[in-house]
Enzyme design. Structure first.
Site, PDB file in Angstrom:
ATOM      1  N   GLN A   1      41.948  67.548  31.128  1.00 39.49           N
ATOM      2  CA  GLN A   1      41.684  67.037  29.788  1.00 39.49           C
ATOM      3  C   GLN A   1      41.142  65.619  29.767  1.00 39.49           C
ATOM      4  OE1 GLN A   1      45.751  68.766  28.544  1.00 39.49           O
ATOM      5  NE2 GLN A   1      44.606  68.726  26.630  1.00 39.49           N
TER       6      GLN A   1
ATOM      7  N   GLU B   1      54.348  74.053  30.556  1.00 39.97           N
ATOM      8  CA  GLU B   1      54.344  75.119  29.534  1.00 39.97           C
ATOM      9  C   GLU B   1      53.977  76.495  30.088  1.00 39.97           C
ATOM     10  OE1 GLU B   1      52.143  74.136  26.011  1.00 39.97           O
ATOM     11  OE2 GLU B   1      53.289  72.312  25.641  1.00 39.97           O
TER      12      GLU B   1
ATOM     13  N   GLU C   1      56.369  66.067  25.877  1.00 39.87           N
ATOM     14  CA  GLU C   1      55.215  65.964  24.970  1.00 39.87           C
ATOM     15  C   GLU C   1      55.709  66.042  23.536  1.00 39.87           C
ATOM     16  OE1 GLU C   1      51.956  68.709  25.383  1.00 39.87           O
ATOM     17  OE2 GLU C   1      51.808  68.419  27.558  1.00 39.87           O
TER      18      GLU C   1
END
Length: 491
Positions: free
Chosen positions: A17, A187, A395
């Site tokens: 990212q 995740e 997060e």
């Protein structure tokens, strides 16, 4: 009201990212060419990085990503790390969470090819953080599987378990003398459903009703194997901690007085969070509710056995207790309503027999609605369900649409209310919360949303080749929170 002494204040990023400087390949012979280049030149295109599934996915077009945007350049953090470090220092962070690019370190996913330039890059990040008093929290894998391994079946193949364990051992051996906080997999619950069931995330090939469960099964075993590798080979000398980060929305019944809706909430939390957390933190096996639900639906659909794979007794023993802290990622909440799967349709949500939606009164951007009290309820659930573990929120964040405002007042209000709820969780509910990470340090490539959602504490101008970083108001306010170790206002 203050947070506990020594509370960890962080921000997070992920390799694909933000890093940029990606491989230039994108033809049908790229893997063959990569191997030839590795043998002859010791590197692949951009400083040795091999292609990952998101490289392939974003270059296939078809508007699967907003305006067919890619992470080819992103924030340019591979060459602009010094600028990122300035942001970290300006904020006064005590912790910084980033991920390692598997294919930057091991271009074909195996230790047969090791990219020294990748090692040098991450060594510099780690050393710079430590020299500035910042604790590195390192995610070994954050969605960017090497394409070479995906071509061999990816997370649907059991061979990925050994490949991941060898990669994790490489990371522990290479960086573990300085890194003491590890996240094996980011995740896995999101990855299993969006990538391998629905096909929304890379690699983008749906396997409705089966792929998500097979991927989840392998993700859990890969995490457990790597935890045991750390425990047996590295922990005594390195004295670190290893966990995995689980995503979870908080869920409430659409009708609080409806017994079916209450049951739907229990199923939804079991499938979303407990599916991974119960095997790892409690007993090595899936929740009974999950097993019975999938078995019943599979039978209705004519399958000879459940679509959910089973752990052997030996695997259950291997999986149980393989986390040193509970890492959770919360953004928002949803209302849940029971929706019977009368026709026996295949799919994850069809198995859970729910539909979910926001309360119409909630304000939001995209899929994230402002529900700060949800994070307190989630933390209390984890405390009660998982024997009061040490918790890290790895997060939490709220986006702006593009173009964003540097005076992001609404976004700061989300964070301010969130910090109030965290203080209640700590001081009223006695939750053992020890660290908090904002997503994200920088505006970045937000997967399918491309650059259309801005989560950064720092604005990044993606039209400017220099990718300048400019603080939002939220960044300036976060500095005060960190400096004061809490809010100046009472609860």
């Amino acid at each position: 009201m203050a947070f506990p002494a020594g509370f960890g204040w962080g921000a997070a990023t992920a390799a694909y990212q933000v890093e940029g400087l990606l491989p230039v390949f994108m033809d049908s012979l790229y893997l063959h060419k990569m191997k030839l280049l590795l043998h002859s030149h010791g590197g692949w295109a951009a400083d040795g990085r091999g292609p990952c599934v998101w490289d392939t996915f974003t270059h296939q077009g078809g508007e699967r990503v907003f305006q067919n945007q890619t992470g080819d350049v992103a924030c340019g953090s591979y060459t602009l790390w010094e600028e990122d470090l300035k942001c970290i220092k300006q904020l006064g962070l005590t912790h910084y969470r980033f991920s390692l690019s598997w294919s930057r370190l091991l271009p074909d996913g195996t230790t047969g090819f090791i990219n020294q330039k990748g090692i040098d890059y991450y060594n510099k990040i780690i050393d710079d953080l430590l020299s500035n008093g910042v604790t590195p929290v390192v995610a070994i894998y954050h969605f960017d599987l090497p394409q070479a391994l995906e071509d061999q079946g990816g997370w649907l193949s059991e061979t990925i378990i050994e490949a991941f364990d060898k990669y994790a051992q490489f990371c522990f051996h290479t960086f573990g003398d300085r890194v003491k906080k590890w996240i094996t997999i980011n995740e896995p619950n999101t990855l299993a459903v969006l990538a391998y069931d629905m096909g929304i995330f890379a690699p983008g090939i749906p396997h409705i009703g089966t792929g998500g469960y097979q991927a989840a099964h392998n993700l859990i075993k890969a995490h457990a194997r790597s935890w045991h590798s750390y425990d047996s080979l590295f922990r005594k000398e390195q004295k670190g901690m290893v966990s995995l980060s689980l995503f979870c929305c908080w869920l409430e019944p659409a009708d609080p007085n409806s017994v079916p809706d209450q049951g739907a909430v229990k199923r939804a939390i079991s499938f979303q969070l407990d599916f991974f957390a119960k095997p790892i933190f409690i007993d090595g096996d899936y929740p009974k509710l999950v097993k019975s639900q999938i078995a019943s639906m599979s039978k209705k659909q004519g399958y000879p056995s459940s679509r959910l794979p089973k752990f052997t007794e030996e695997e259950k023993k291997m999986i149980k207790g393989t986390a040193d802290f509970f890492a959770v990622q919360y953004y928002t909440s949803r209302l849940v309503k029971h929706q019977e799967n009368k026709k026996g349709a295949l799919g994850f949500l069809q198995d859970v027999e729910i539909k979910f939606f926001p309360n119409p009164s909630w304000q939001g951007v995209g899929w994230i609605y402002v529900v700060p009290w949800g994070i307190r309820k989630l933390l209390k659930y984890i405390k009660d369900m998982y024997n009061n573990p040490v918790i890290y929120i790895t997060e939490n964040g709220f986006p702006q649409c593009d173009p964003p405002s540097l005076d992001d007042t609404q976004r700061w209000e989300y964070f301010r209310q969130t910090f109030q709820e965290l203080l209640k969780a700590i001081h009223v509910d006695r939750v053992d919360l020890q660290a908090y990470f904002v997503w994200s340090l920088l505006d970045n490539f937000e997967w399918n949303n491309g650059y259309s959602r801005r989560f950064g504490l720092y604005h990044v101008d993606f039209e400017d080749p220099a990718r300048p970083r400019v603080p939002y108001r939220t960044a300036r306010e976060y500095v005060k929170i960190i400096r004061n170790n809490g809010l100046e206002e009472p609860l």
